[in-house]
Write a protein that holds these residues in place. Structure first.
Motif, PDB file in Angstrom:
ATOM      1  N   LYS A 155       0.840  -1.201   0.000  1.00  0.00           N
ATOM      2  CA  LYS A 155       0.000   0.000   0.000  1.00  0.00           C
ATOM      3  C   LYS A 155       0.878   1.256   0.000  1.00  0.00           C
ATOM      4  O   LYS A 155       0.602   2.209  -0.727  1.00  0.00           O
ATOM      5  N   LYS A 158       2.456   1.771  -3.419  1.00  0.00           N
ATOM      6  CA  LYS A 158       1.437   2.285  -4.342  1.00  0.00           C
ATOM      7  C   LYS A 158       1.204   3.778  -4.091  1.00  0.00           C
ATOM      8  O   LYS A 158       1.074   4.573  -5.023  1.00  0.00           O
ATOM      9  N   ASP A 159       1.153   4.169  -2.817  1.00  0.00           N
ATOM     10  CA  ASP A 159       0.935   5.575  -2.470  1.00  0.00           C
ATOM     11  C   ASP A 159       2.116   6.452  -2.891  1.00  0.00           C
ATOM     12  O   ASP A 159       1.919   7.545  -3.430  1.00  0.00           O
ATOM     13  N   LYS A 161       4.109   5.931  -5.303  1.00  0.00           N
ATOM     14  CA  LYS A 161       4.006   6.034  -6.762  1.00  0.00           C
ATOM     15  C   LYS A 161       2.938   7.057  -7.148  1.00  0.00           C
ATOM     16  O   LYS A 161       3.146   7.873  -8.051  1.00  0.00           O
TER      17      LYS A 161
END
Length: 180
Positions: A155, A158-159, A161
């Motif tokens: 997570k 992803k954040d 990015k």
């Protein structure tokens, strides 16, 4: 009747003008807001926005600004964002040139053990999780971007990015296909 102290307009301008100029800096305009895609839940931490240039960069880099000045940093903006208990620190640096941004990006990602990859039409980015933090790095033109999640895992990667890609698309908006 109360008396009000007269404040000369020159003093008001001396205080307000630098604040206004800082808020107009391109690096500040590149920071995500709740209007950006994927940021509805992310809230800037009140009072965390910092903008600096030159020797003032010491405020952002905790005194270690000389390395950044030697690398070609002209100015920088940093903000903290929260989503529930997740915290992301985002810094956007204006470098003296595209070449300086790329060189700094390469050096920083190499020391972090991150593997950069090209984003067609934009620049390069890298995401790595190390020491309990997920870190995102990117450069686009004369901008060098870092996003540090104060948490780790898929997570957080992803954040990180999301944060660097948002800055990249704000720096160079998506191009529309030419009309036929």
């Amino acid at each position: 009747m109360k008396k009000f102290a007269f404040i000369p307009p020159v003093l008001i301008l001396a205080f307000v003008l630098p604040l206004w100029a800082a808020n107009q800096a391109p690096v500040i305009r590149l920071l995500p807001t709740s209007k950006d895609k994927g940021f509805a839940e992310w809230k800037p931490v009140s009072g965390s926005l910092q903008y600096a240039k030159g020797d003032g960069l010491t405020d952002i880099y905790n005194g270690g600004y000389e390395e950044y000045l030697r690398a070609g940093v002209v100015d920088a903006a940093r903000n903290l964002y929260m989503r529930k208990s997740d915290v992301m620190e985002l810094t956007v640096h204006t470098m003296k040139s595209d070449k300086a941004a790329k060189a700094f990006f390469i050096g920083e990602t190499k020391s972090a053990g991150a593997k950069p990859y090209q984003i067609a039409g934009y620049g390069s980015m890298a995401i790595v999780t190390k020491d309990g933090q997920s870190r995102g790095y990117a450069y686009i033109g004369k901008y060098y971007v870092t996003a540090f999640g104060m948490y780790s895992g898929p997570k957080a990667e992803k954040d990180a990015k999301l944060f660097v890609q948002t800055v990249m698309t704000k720096a160079v908006p998506p191009r529309k296909a030419p009309k036929k």
